[in-house]
Every structure is written in C-alpha cells, then in structure tokens.
Design a protein around this motif. Structure first.
Motif, short mmCIF file in Angstrom:
data_model
loop_
_atom_site.label_atom_id
_atom_site.label_comp_id
_atom_site.label_asym_id
_atom_site.label_seq_id
_atom_site.Cartn_x
_atom_site.Cartn_y
_atom_site.Cartn_z
N VAL A 1 1.02 -8.54 -7.65
CA VAL A 1 2.20 -8.49 -7.28
C VAL A 1 3.24 -8.37 -8.68
O VAL A 1 3.99 -7.52 -8.88
N GLU B 1 5.57 -12.08 -0.79
CA GLU B 1 5.24 -10.90 -0.62
C GLU B 1 3.61 -11.01 -0.50
O GLU B 1 2.84 -10.11 -0.55
N SER C 1 4.36 -5.28 9.86
CA SER C 1 3.12 -6.00 9.88
C SER C 1 2.92 -6.76 10.98
O SER C 1 3.65 -7.40 11.38
N GLU D 1 2.71 -3.58 0.52
CA GLU D 1 2.14 -5.03 1.02
C GLU D 1 0.98 -4.20 2.10
O GLU D 1 1.17 -3.25 2.79
N PHE E 1 -0.84 -6.33 -3.86
CA PHE E 1 0.04 -4.94 -3.13
C PHE E 1 -1.35 -4.15 -2.91
O PHE E 1 -2.36 -4.12 -3.86
#
Length: 225
Positions: free
Chosen positions: A176, A187, A206, A158, A191
């Motif tokens: 993703v 998510e 994060s 991520e 990515f």
C-alpha cells in the motif's frame, strides 16, 4: 437462443427464458423460482478434473443445469448488481463466489493465479475461469465498475473489490505505501496490481466491508437475546 433479462435496481435478479431443448447452467443455491416445465439436473461441468478444480476454489463440484422450455429466475446472495460479460473466444478469471449463470456453450473450470494475489484476494491459488463464446453473468456486491486498461496501463485496487478480469491482464500484489499508511490507512497492507491490456471488473463493496458494517448491529442483537 436463451433470452436473459436483468431486472431490478439495487437488488437485481436474472430472468432467463428457455425454448425447448435450450440449456444454461448456474451455481447452486441461486434459484428463486422456475416454470414447472423447466427441468433441473446437477451435473459435473467439464468433467471430473474441472469439477475438482472448482471445488478447490470453494465453489460447487456440481453445477445446476436448467433445460427449457420455461423460465428460471436467479439472484445473488446479497444486494448488488448483475454483470453480463460476453466472451468471443476469450477467457476471464472471476471471484468464485460471484458466479451466477452462463450459456451452455461457455466452458467453466478453475485456473491457477499468482500466489500473492490469490491469497490476498481470498481466492487461495485458484480462481473461476470461463472461456469460449457466449455470455457469463456474475453478481457484484454493491455496484459494479468496468475498466478498460490499455497496454501498460495499471490500477491498484483493494483485493476484496476485484470481481473479475480478462486472462490477459497481469495480476500481482503491491504494498500500500509506507509504514504509517500500512498501519493507519485502514486499507490492509497490500493492493491488487492489475496491468493491461484488458478489461477489469470491480465491485464497490467487499464482503469484508459488509461484515464490518453489520458488526455493531450483530453485537446489539447478541446482547438483547
């Protein structure tokens, strides 16, 4: 040579001991305390162009130079771990808000990254770049992970969890998964795809996760005012 000590457990700080004439530089706003003998000076590290590139990343145009003799204590803006990275004629790209301090011999500017990766990682087009010989200290929100990728080895992370990577690592973006995963997997849609060889540093939290965790508490606080 400056002496660096990483102290603390869940909320770490960096204690630096400097001899006469020894210097380090740090991002402004991270100073906890210093010896009265240690001198501070705001300087444009690497010249006007480097300062402008740093400013474009969201970091400071100036950096804080600390000269000994004496001690200085520095910390990040949130609970987390301090990551020490030693450069041997190499370079790394780092999330600009993670920079804490570096030895005086390390060069600091900014470098262009891929449009997709930089934008999705919250970095815009530029990331902080450190190169040369010496030690760099970054602050990772939460805990910090170091992965060593061999040639052709790759991971998907991520984007908000990417702290830094060696400049030889190829950084792109990857979807993703299928439509259902993208909509309900929580998510995000993309990515960061990191391919070796080279080292990658990740943080377990994060900034987005911290904000989401605080939202209910902030909402209750607002209602009580």
């Amino acid at each position: 040579m400056p002496e660096f000590r990483i102290l603390g457990s869940d909320i770490q700080h960096l204690l630096v001991t400097l001899g006469p004439g020894e210097r380090i530089y740090a991002e402004g706003g991270h100073l906890i305390w210093k010896s009265s003998t240690a001198r501070l000076n705001a300087t444009v590290r690497g010249g006007l162009l480097a300062g402008l590139k740093r400013a474009l990343t969201g970091a400071s145009f100036f950096v804080l130079e600390v000269e000994g003799p004496g001690q200085v204590d520095l910390a990040g803006f949130a609970p987390g771990k301090i990551v020490e990275i030693e450069l041997h004629g190499s370079s790394i790209l780092a999330e600009h808000r993670s920079f804490l301090a570096a030895e005086d011999i390390v060069e600091y500017d900014a470098s262009l990254v891929g449009l997709g990766f930089g934008w999705l990682g919250g970095e815009g087009l530029l990331m902080a770049r450190f190169r040369g010989n010496g030690r760099v200290f970054l602050h990772a929100v939460g805990d910090a992970l170091e992965l060593r990728l061999g040639s052709g080895e790759a991971i998907d992370a991520e984007a908000g969890h990417v702290l830094a990577f060696e400049e030889g690592v190829r950084a792109t973006v990857r979807r993703v998964g299928g439509l259902k995963t993208m909509l309900f997997g929580e998510e995000g849609l993309w990515f960061a795809h990191l391919e070796g060889p080279g080292r990658v540093w990740l943080r377990t939290l994060s900034r987005g996760q911290i904000l989401m965790g605080l939202m209910p508490e902030l909402a209750r606080l607002a209602r009580s005012v």
